[in-house]
Scaffold this motif. Structure first.
Motif, mmCIF file in Angstrom:
data_model
loop_
_atom_site.group_PDB
_atom_site.id
_atom_site.type_symbol
_atom_site.label_atom_id
_atom_site.label_comp_id
_atom_site.label_asym_id
_atom_site.label_seq_id
_atom_site.Cartn_x
_atom_site.Cartn_y
_atom_site.Cartn_z
ATOM 1 N N ILE A 22 68.577 15.537 60.734
ATOM 2 C CA ILE A 22 69.368 16.511 59.993
ATOM 3 C C ILE A 22 68.820 16.727 58.578
ATOM 4 C CG2 ILE A 22 71.123 14.917 59.133
ATOM 5 C CD1 ILE A 22 71.733 18.485 60.544
ATOM 6 N N ASP A 23 68.336 15.677 57.918
ATOM 7 C CA ASP A 23 67.849 15.890 56.537
ATOM 8 C C ASP A 23 66.578 16.750 56.531
ATOM 9 O OD1 ASP A 23 66.270 12.585 56.099
ATOM 10 O OD2 ASP A 23 66.396 14.023 57.802
ATOM 11 N N GLN A 24 65.759 16.605 57.591
ATOM 12 C CA GLN A 24 64.569 17.482 57.687
ATOM 13 C C GLN A 24 65.022 18.923 57.908
ATOM 14 O OE1 GLN A 24 62.848 15.300 61.030
ATOM 15 N NE2 GLN A 24 60.845 15.457 59.989
ATOM 16 N N ILE A 25 66.055 19.063 58.765
ATOM 17 C CA ILE A 25 66.577 20.412 59.065
ATOM 18 C C ILE A 25 67.099 21.045 57.778
ATOM 19 C CG2 ILE A 25 68.352 21.695 60.315
ATOM 20 C CD1 ILE A 25 68.211 19.502 62.508
ATOM 21 N N VAL A 26 67.896 20.283 57.030
ATOM 22 C CA VAL A 26 68.467 20.794 55.776
ATOM 23 C C VAL A 26 67.333 21.237 54.839
ATOM 24 C CG1 VAL A 26 69.744 20.154 53.694
ATOM 25 C CG2 VAL A 26 70.566 19.406 55.951
ATOM 26 N N LYS A 27 66.298 20.411 54.750
ATOM 27 C CA LYS A 27 65.169 20.740 53.841
ATOM 28 C C LYS A 27 64.493 22.035 54.288
ATOM 29 C CE LYS A 27 60.914 19.028 51.673
ATOM 30 N NZ LYS A 27 60.611 20.499 51.549
ATOM 31 N N ARG A 28 64.248 22.129 55.599
ATOM 32 C CA ARG A 28 63.531 23.321 56.085
ATOM 33 C C ARG A 28 64.372 24.581 55.886
ATOM 34 N NH1 ARG A 28 61.426 23.169 61.771
ATOM 35 N NH2 ARG A 28 60.237 24.975 60.937
ATOM 36 N N VAL A 29 65.702 24.462 56.080
ATOM 37 C CA VAL A 29 66.564 25.640 55.864
ATOM 38 C C VAL A 29 66.561 26.005 54.376
ATOM 39 C CG1 VAL A 29 68.912 26.565 56.010
ATOM 40 C CG2 VAL A 29 68.022 25.140 57.875
ATOM 41 N N ASN A 30 66.644 24.993 53.525
ATOM 42 C CA ASN A 30 66.620 25.262 52.072
ATOM 43 C C ASN A 30 65.311 25.925 51.660
ATOM 44 O OD1 ASN A 30 69.127 24.242 51.803
ATOM 45 N ND2 ASN A 30 68.469 22.186 51.151
ATOM 46 N N ASP A 31 64.206 25.507 52.335
ATOM 47 C CA ASP A 31 62.891 26.067 51.983
ATOM 48 C C ASP A 31 62.602 27.371 52.721
ATOM 49 O OD1 ASP A 31 61.351 22.727 51.939
ATOM 50 O OD2 ASP A 31 62.766 23.755 50.579
ATOM 51 N N ASN A 32 63.574 27.862 53.492
ATOM 52 C CA ASN A 32 63.367 29.097 54.288
ATOM 53 C C ASN A 32 62.134 29.002 55.172
ATOM 54 O OD1 ASN A 32 65.472 30.224 52.754
ATOM 55 N ND2 ASN A 32 64.006 30.866 51.181
ATOM 56 N N ASP A 33 61.835 27.766 55.567
ATOM 57 C CA ASP A 33 60.579 27.555 56.313
ATOM 58 C C ASP A 33 60.837 27.570 57.809
ATOM 59 O OD1 ASP A 33 59.436 24.239 56.980
ATOM 60 O OD2 ASP A 33 58.593 26.145 57.663
ATOM 61 N N ILE A 34 61.623 28.593 58.263
ATOM 62 C CA ILE A 34 61.977 28.694 59.684
ATOM 63 C C ILE A 34 61.920 30.160 60.084
ATOM 64 C CG2 ILE A 34 63.851 28.417 61.363
ATOM 65 C CD1 ILE A 34 64.834 26.126 59.411
ATOM 66 N N THR A 35 61.330 30.455 61.213
ATOM 67 C CA THR A 35 61.274 31.841 61.690
ATOM 68 C C THR A 35 62.460 32.115 62.615
ATOM 69 O OG1 THR A 35 58.894 31.733 61.532
ATOM 70 C CG2 THR A 35 59.793 33.563 62.794
ATOM 71 N N ILE A 36 63.094 33.253 62.381
ATOM 72 C CA ILE A 36 64.345 33.601 63.058
ATOM 73 C C ILE A 36 64.169 34.881 63.857
ATOM 74 C CG2 ILE A 36 66.704 34.411 62.607
ATOM 75 C CD1 ILE A 36 66.675 32.689 60.051
ATOM 76 N N CYS A 37 64.871 34.976 64.990
ATOM 77 C CA CYS A 37 64.924 36.252 65.707
ATOM 78 C C CYS A 37 66.382 36.637 65.892
ATOM 79 C CB CYS A 37 64.261 36.151 67.077
ATOM 80 S SG CYS A 37 64.426 37.681 68.028
ATOM 81 N N VAL A 38 66.715 37.887 65.582
ATOM 82 C CA VAL A 38 68.056 38.416 65.830
ATOM 83 C C VAL A 38 67.937 39.410 66.982
ATOM 84 C CG1 VAL A 38 70.000 39.737 64.917
ATOM 85 C CG2 VAL A 38 68.807 38.100 63.442
ATOM 86 N N ILE A 39 68.635 39.124 68.084
ATOM 87 C CA ILE A 39 68.562 40.006 69.258
ATOM 88 C C ILE A 39 69.768 40.928 69.268
ATOM 89 C CG2 ILE A 39 68.414 40.093 71.762
ATOM 90 C CD1 ILE A 39 67.158 37.355 71.744
ATOM 91 N N GLY A 40 69.474 42.227 69.258
ATOM 92 C CA GLY A 40 70.534 43.231 69.137
ATOM 93 C C GLY A 40 70.743 43.516 67.652
ATOM 94 N N VAL A 41 69.908 44.443 67.092
ATOM 95 C CA VAL A 41 70.019 44.747 65.658
ATOM 96 C C VAL A 41 70.811 46.055 65.479
ATOM 97 C CG1 VAL A 41 68.228 43.410 64.503
ATOM 98 C CG2 VAL A 41 67.553 45.356 65.878
ATOM 99 N N GLY A 42 72.039 46.029 66.032
ATOM 100 C CA GLY A 42 72.934 47.177 65.883
ATOM 101 C C GLY A 42 73.919 46.931 64.745
ATOM 102 N N THR A 43 75.173 47.380 64.933
ATOM 103 C CA THR A 43 76.193 47.284 63.876
ATOM 104 C C THR A 43 76.361 45.858 63.368
ATOM 105 O OG1 THR A 43 77.351 48.917 65.217
ATOM 106 C CG2 THR A 43 78.551 48.018 63.352
ATOM 107 N N ILE A 44 76.345 44.899 64.278
ATOM 108 C CA ILE A 44 76.573 43.492 63.913
ATOM 109 C C ILE A 44 75.261 42.790 63.542
ATOM 110 C CG2 ILE A 44 77.482 41.283 64.740
ATOM 111 C CD1 ILE A 44 79.600 43.548 64.501
#
Ligand code: SAJ
Length: 463
Positions: free
Chosen positions: A8-30
């Protein structure tokens, strides 16, 4: 090792550093506001959508919506890229948000074909350590059901190799221009307007790690609270309660709107009086019907689920029935007034103001105007439909401009309280009309002004 399987502490660090690639499926209203805010916080975000037109508009930053300026920024700095290609969209991705529509089918049951389609499209690209976070409104247990469908197509297990969480969207459709904000709706709780980053959220995961990871991402851009719930099902049920609460309370005042006027009482005066009570009362208002892809839909999710459990949801069914009866109630008020001038609907020309389901929002999904038009057609009424907010968008119905909508008309029915309609010059249009009846389905117009001009004016909820 990818995200979900890290400490979890590695996860927290990576999220804080924005060092994660994200995909959003369905880029409509929501999905688009979510993708835009995450990219604006510094994450690399891909938007996967089935619509090439939507993808093009996003990549050009030309989508007309309330976060357009932010969208232009994150598409020009490359933080957000949209595509129709799942392989490209899921490259190096560790977190997948799913925001696809879950409409009703013709039997008022939830249609999750979009969720199954997503499952099929992403399965080849799923890798150990990824986490899926669903936002689409669904019946209780659907997220698990869809995840089992995915497990059936891979050798990966949620809660083992893959993370899974559910964070119901609470999107508040906001008109483009700030001065058009729905003051009543937005300022209700704390007197501030509710953009995506100011709306608190709830999240539930298949396990604690999934819940925590999901909370970390939402807390990156949400400035208010993100609450952890005990399970995915608890989060699904919370969303249903929020929307069913609204549907049932609107149905109550819609029913009162048929009763109180018989006592010569104005239901709006009564609601505003009740609103002075400092606790235990939240005002909802009667009107010409309940539309949109949320309120009239989510209630049916639970009704059909309860039915499968052998439970007859009398209250929720009745609420749906009462809210669906409002377009007909509007027609009854019209027929009432036409009779007084010896006219019938089948020899009348009626101007309908408003195709959108809600004021100042260019959205016609499940608008109450459709059943109204169907009913008027069965009575052979001649109709003119006007909606300046939806003009120029591919309307399934012929729309007439405000200036052309009143010629030889016998009556006006207001279905949507757009601000544009509040500016109508009734003194001027009176000369264009044949008879002068106004049925106001949203309590928008000024009683005295219309009556002084010689109009017959009826409002849903007023004597
Ligand atoms: N309506 C009334 N009387 C009222 C309030 C609304 O007749 O007092 C009618 C509106 O005219 C419209 C329909 O109900 O036809 C729905 O309007 P809405 O303002 O409830 O909104 P939606 O569908 O745009 O958004 C709702 C919101 N849910 C709640 O407020 C509980 C929004 O926060 C959700 O994110 C959205 O559903 C959703 O996506 O679920």
């Amino acid at each position: 090792m990818t995200l979900y399987l890290q400490e979890i502490d590695q996860i927290v660090k990576r999220v804080n550093d924005n060092d994660i690639t994200i995909c959003v499926i369905g880029v409509g209203t929501i999905g688009l506001p979510l993708a835009t805010f995450l990219a604006d916080k510094g994450f690399s975000v891909s938007g996967l959508d089935v619509s090439p037109k939507r993808v093009e508009q996003i990549n050009l930053g030309t989508v007309v919506y309330e976060y357009q300026e932010m969208l232009k920024k994150v598409t020009s700095n490359g933080k957000l890229k949209a595509t129709t290609d799942p392989e490209k969209a899921l490259e190096n991705v560790e977190v997948i948000f799913v925001c696809v529509p879950t409409p009703l089918n013709t039997k008022n049951e939830m249609d999750i074909s979009n969720l199954f389609d997503v499952s099929k499209r992403i399965t080849p690209y799923l890798k150990k350590g990824m986490i899926l976070i669903f936002e689409s409104s669904v019946a209780i247990g659907t997220t698990k059901h869809v995840s089992e469908n995915i497990e059936g197509m891979t050798n990966l297990r949620f809660g083992k190799e893959l993370g899974l969480a559910y964070c119901p969207e609470r999107y508040n459709p906001t008109p483009m221009k700030k001065d058009k904000q729905d003051l009543e709706f937005n300022t209700q709780a704390r007197g501030e307007s509710f953009s995506v980053d100011k709306i608190s959220r709830v999240v539930g995961g298949i396990d604690e790690t999934s819940t925590k990871i999901a909370k970390l991402f939402y807390s990156k851009f949400i400035t208010t609270e993100v609450s952890e719930l005990s399970s995915i099902e608890a989060a699904e049920a919370t969303k249903l309660l929020e929307n069913i609460f609204r549907d049932v309370n609107i149905a109550l005042v819609n029913e009162l709107a048929k009763i109180y006027p018989k006592f010569g009482l104005d239901v709006f005066e009564i609601i505003n009086a009740a609103k002075t009570k400092p606790f235990a009362y939240m005002p909802h208002y009667p009107g010409a019907g309940v539309g949109g892809e949320c309120i009239p839909v989510d209630t049916w999710y639970l009704i059909s689920q309860a039915e499968k459990l052998g439970i007859d949801s009398k209250l929720m069914k009745t609420a749906r029935m009462v809210n669906d009866s409002m377009p007909e109630h509007v027609i009854e008020l019209l027929e009432d007034e036409l009779k007084k001038i010896d006219k019938k609907i089948d020899s009348s020309k009626i101007t309908i103001l408003g195709l959108c389901y809600k004021k100042n929002i260019p959205d016609i999904r499940l608008s109450p105007t459709f059943p109204l038009l169907e009913k008027l057609a069965t009575k052979n009424a001649e109709t003119i439909i006007c909606d300046p907010v939806y003009e120029g968008i591919n309307s399934p119905i012929n729309l007439t401009s405000i200036s052309e909508s009143f010629k030889d008309s016998d009556a006006i029915i207001l279905m949507t309280d757009h601000d544009d309609f509040a500016k109508i010059d009734f003194a001027k249009i009176k000369n264009e009309m044949r008879s002068h009846i106004v049925i106001d389905g949203r309590n928008l117009f000024k009683d005295k002004e219309l009556k002084n001009l010689g109009f017959t004016y009826r409002v849903v909820g007023k004597p």
